[in-house]
Every structure is written in structure tokens, then in C-alpha cells.
Motif scaffolding. Structure first.
Motif, short mmCIF file in Angstrom:
data_model
loop_
_atom_site.label_atom_id
_atom_site.label_comp_id
_atom_site.label_asym_id
_atom_site.label_seq_id
_atom_site.Cartn_x
_atom_site.Cartn_y
_atom_site.Cartn_z
N UNK A 70 0.85 -1.38 0.07
CA UNK A 70 0.00 0.03 -0.16
C UNK A 70 0.89 1.59 0.03
N UNK A 71 1.88 1.41 0.93
CA UNK A 71 2.67 2.50 0.93
C UNK A 71 3.68 2.55 -0.41
N UNK A 72 3.95 1.41 -0.81
CA UNK A 72 4.90 1.56 -2.11
C UNK A 72 3.91 2.07 -3.39
N UNK A 73 2.82 1.73 -3.23
CA UNK A 73 1.95 2.17 -4.44
C UNK A 73 1.68 3.70 -4.22
N UNK A 74 1.53 4.15 -3.04
CA UNK A 74 1.35 5.55 -2.64
C UNK A 74 2.29 6.43 -2.95
N UNK A 75 3.54 5.88 -2.48
CA UNK A 75 4.71 6.58 -2.72
C UNK A 75 5.09 6.61 -4.22
N UNK A 76 4.80 5.54 -5.05
CA UNK A 76 5.17 5.56 -6.37
C UNK A 76 4.42 6.46 -7.12
N UNK A 77 2.85 6.55 -6.76
CA UNK A 77 2.08 7.58 -7.45
C UNK A 77 2.39 9.01 -6.93
N UNK A 78 2.73 9.28 -5.94
CA UNK A 78 3.17 10.71 -5.55
C UNK A 78 4.44 11.05 -6.03
N UNK A 79 5.59 10.04 -6.20
CA UNK A 79 6.68 10.48 -6.92
C UNK A 79 6.39 10.84 -8.46
N UNK A 80 5.57 10.03 -9.07
CA UNK A 80 5.13 10.38 -9.98
C UNK A 80 4.62 11.85 -10.45
N UNK A 81 3.60 11.96 -9.55
CA UNK A 81 2.92 13.34 -9.54
C UNK A 81 4.01 14.39 -9.55
N UNK A 82 4.88 14.29 -8.57
CA UNK A 82 5.86 15.50 -8.27
C UNK A 82 6.93 15.55 -9.55
N UNK A 83 7.14 14.50 -10.09
CA UNK A 83 7.98 14.57 -11.39
C UNK A 83 7.16 15.21 -12.57
N UNK A 84 6.02 14.80 -12.88
CA UNK A 84 5.11 15.59 -13.73
C UNK A 84 5.15 16.98 -13.27
N UNK A 85 4.70 17.21 -12.14
CA UNK A 85 4.60 18.81 -11.89
C UNK A 85 5.92 19.43 -11.99
N UNK A 86 7.08 18.95 -11.69
CA UNK A 86 8.30 19.72 -11.86
C UNK A 86 8.76 20.02 -13.36
N UNK A 87 8.40 18.82 -14.09
CA UNK A 87 8.50 19.04 -15.66
C UNK A 87 7.75 20.16 -16.10
N UNK A 88 6.77 20.37 -15.60
CA UNK A 88 5.70 21.46 -16.34
C UNK A 88 6.34 22.73 -15.53
N UNK A 89 6.51 22.81 -14.21
CA UNK A 89 6.81 23.97 -13.76
C UNK A 89 8.38 24.62 -13.87
N UNK A 90 9.09 23.71 -14.42
CA UNK A 90 10.60 24.30 -14.51
C UNK A 90 10.48 24.65 -16.28
N UNK A 91 11.34 25.88 -16.53
CA UNK A 91 11.23 26.45 -17.90
C UNK A 91 11.59 25.27 -18.61
#
Ligand code: GRG
Length: 297
Positions: free
Chosen positions: A4-25
Motif C-alpha cells: 500500500x505504501x509502495x503504491x502511494x509513494x510511487x504515484x506521488x513520486x510520479x505526480x511530483x515528477x510531472x509537476x516539476x517537468x511542467x513548472x521548470x522552464x
């Protein structure tokens, strides 16, 4: 670690990756080389521990994920900046970070310096640009908290103490003082900023949470010191054994590896204790705590 934690961590790691990709110039916006280097330093690596803590604290305070994502990105940008500057020849002079050449090796020193500067500015831009809290007053407090955590009374100050103590002997309270600033302050701000995105916590609860955050900040560093002596460069994605090579005082050099492991466990117990007054919504924070203690890299 539970599935359960592994799934949660993976999905939030993916979420932050996608956001950083968009937020960085974007790398095709001028100055292209600087933007490319900023993306190189931030994207595609790292455990994203600080964002995970912000998300877990946000769950505790009933925060919206949209708000926490921005806060988590801002804290991760500050962290990435600190790694880029820490690796420079004038500091730790390292060539490997997150399994790839450090920023100044891949680009050059001047670019790496500007990458760090620009990541730090972008972090604060995000905190000012988006609505992140229920009131402007709370949002200003959040901005101030991150500024304090990153500055001379926090991470940068801790780094100054670290550099001043290479080759010297520190006692345990002195080592703790250094790490509360160098590593602990930013971790603490990740927890508190995540929590402040929501509104369900009262002042006493925020204080307990801050207490929790102080303990895990220190625990993170104790484990980092142990891993530096026990793990390999390949597993860590950064040069192992550097503390001893640079004659740096660490928890392992002062206590020995086995006592340092015990200390990490004690800090985990203290952190759990600080969460005792909370209900099941603190579950994620307990799981991230376990991840910090049990990680292998
Ligand atoms: C240069 C202003 C300035 C500060 C540097 C935090 C710091 C101060 C330097 C980082 C170097 C370092 C090895 C610190 C010890 C603990 C630490 C912060 C390790 C790296 O953090 P992780 O393990 O890294 O979360 P990833 O790559 O997973 O994000």
C-alpha cells in the motif's frame, strides 16, 4: 514496506515528477543551456523524500493535493539547488549525483552556480504565484518558513558549519546542531508547509507535528551517515565513503555504526510518539518515517 505504501509513494513520486517537468522552464526557452541544466539537476532522479513528507502532512491536515504539489515542488527545488551547490569544487567537489555526472561536470561551474540560484528563485516564485493556503497571512508564514529553513539560520548555515569543521572533532550536541540546520531544517519545512496547505489542525497539533518533523530530520541524517559507510556508490548513486575520506565528523565516526543505527531507531520512536495524538490520518507520516529509517539508498 507495505505494498500500500509502495503504491502511494510511487504515484506521488510520479505526480511530483510531472509537476516539476511542467513548472521548470522548457529547455527550448532562452537561455536554453541554463534551462536545460536546471532540468538536468532536478528531473529523473532522487527519492523525493521531502515531497512525500509534504504530501503525507497534507493528508493529515485535509489539504488539497493541488496545493501540496506546488509546496512539494518548491521544497524539492530548494533541495536540488543545495545538491548542485554542495557538489561544486569549492564545496564537496563531487562528480556523481543521482547516478549521473554532477551538474558542474555535465555543464560547467558557472552554469551550476546559476542553476542553484535559479532553482532557489523559482521555488519562491511558486510559493508567491499560486494560492496555497486558506488565508494570505498563512501563505506569507509559509514563504517565511521556507526562507528561514533555506537560509543562514537553516540549511546554508548548517553547510557553513559543516565546511568549517572538516578535519575537526565534534561532540554529539555539536554534530546535532549542525545537522538540525543543514539537513533537518528543510525536511521540517516540507512537513510544515504540506500541513499548512490544509486547515484541519489546531496550534497544539501543529506544534506536535513540528516536533515530529525535527526528529525525522535528524533520523534522516543519521541513516545517511550509516549508508555512507555501508552502501556502495552504485546503490547510492553518489560517491560512497566520502565522509571518512574527507575526515568529516559523522554519527558513525562519533558513535560507531551499530550505535548510530540504534540512535536512528530511538529517533523513530520519538517521531512516532509526537504523532500519538493524531488519528489514522497520520498513517502516511508513520510510513514515510519507516521509509526514511529503512531505506537502502
Ligand atoms: C550548498 C547551501 C548549500 C547547502 C548544502 C543539504 C546540503 C547542504 C547538502 C547536501 C549534501 C548532503 C550529502 C547532505 C547530507 C544529507 C542529504 C541532504 C542527502 C541528500 O538527500 P537525499 O538522500 O537525496 O534526499 P536525493 O537525491 O534522494 O534527493
Amino acid at each position: 514496506m507495505s505494498a500500500d505504501f509502495q503504491g502511494w509513494a510511487r504515484s506521488h513520486q510520479a505526480c511530483i515528477e510531472t509537476s516539476l517537468q511542467t513548472l521548470l522552464p522548457a529547455a527550448n526557452i532562452a537561455p536554453e543551456r541554463l534551462h536545460e541544466a536546471m532540468r538536468y539537476a532536478v528531473l529523473g532522479g532522487g527519492k523525493r523524500v521531502r515531497p512525500l513528507l509534504a504530501f503525507a502532512a497534507g493528508e493529515l491536515s485535509g489539504a488539497s493535493e493541488e496545493r501540496v504539489t506546488i509546496v512539494a515542488a518548491a521544497v524539492e527545488l530548494i533541495h536540488a539547488y543545495s545538491l548542485v551547490h554542495d557538489d561544486l569544487p569549492c564545496m564537496d567537489n563531487d562528480v556523481l549525483r543521482r547516478g549521473k555526472p554532477t551538474c558542474h561536470v555535465e555543464y560547467d561551474e558557472a552554469t551550476a552556480l546559476l542553476v542553484g540560484d535559479s532553482l532557489q528563485s523559482l521555488a519562491f516564485q511558486l510559493l508567491a504565484e499560486y494560492r496555497l493556503a486558506d488565508t494570505p497571512q498563512i501563505q506569507l508564514e509559509m514563504i517565511m518558513r521556507l526562507a528561514q529553513a533555506a537560509g543562514s539560520r537553516g540549511m546554508a548555515g548548517g553547510q557553513a558549519i559543516d565546511l568549517a569543521n572538516v578535519g575537526k572533532t565534534l561532540n554529539l550536541p555539536e554534530l546535532e546542531f549542525m545537522h538540525i540546520h543543514k539537513t533537518g531544517a528543510l525536511i521540517r519545512s516540507a512537513v510544515m508547509l504540506g500541513a499548512r496547505c490544509g486547515s484541519s489542525l489546531n496550534d497544539a497539533q501543529l506544534e506536535s507535528l513540528d516536533h515530529f518533523a525535527k526528529h525525522i530530520g535528524l533520523a534522516f541524517q543519521v541513516v545517511d551517515d550509516v549508508l555512507d559507510t555501508e552502501a556502495t556508490t552504485a546503490t547510492l548513486g553518489k560517491t560512497a565513503g566520502k565522509d571518512a575520506e574527507h575526515n568529516k565528523p559523522t554519527y558513525v565516526s562519533i558513535l560507531g555504526a551499530s550505535r548510530a543505527r540504534e540512535l536512528a531507531e530511538e529517533l523513530r520512536r520519538d517521531a512516532y510518539q509526537a504523532l500519538e495524538g493524531f488519528d489514522a490520518t497520520a498513517g502516511r507520516l508513520r510510513q514515510v518515517t519507516d521509509f526514511i529509517i529503512q531505506r537502502e539508498f
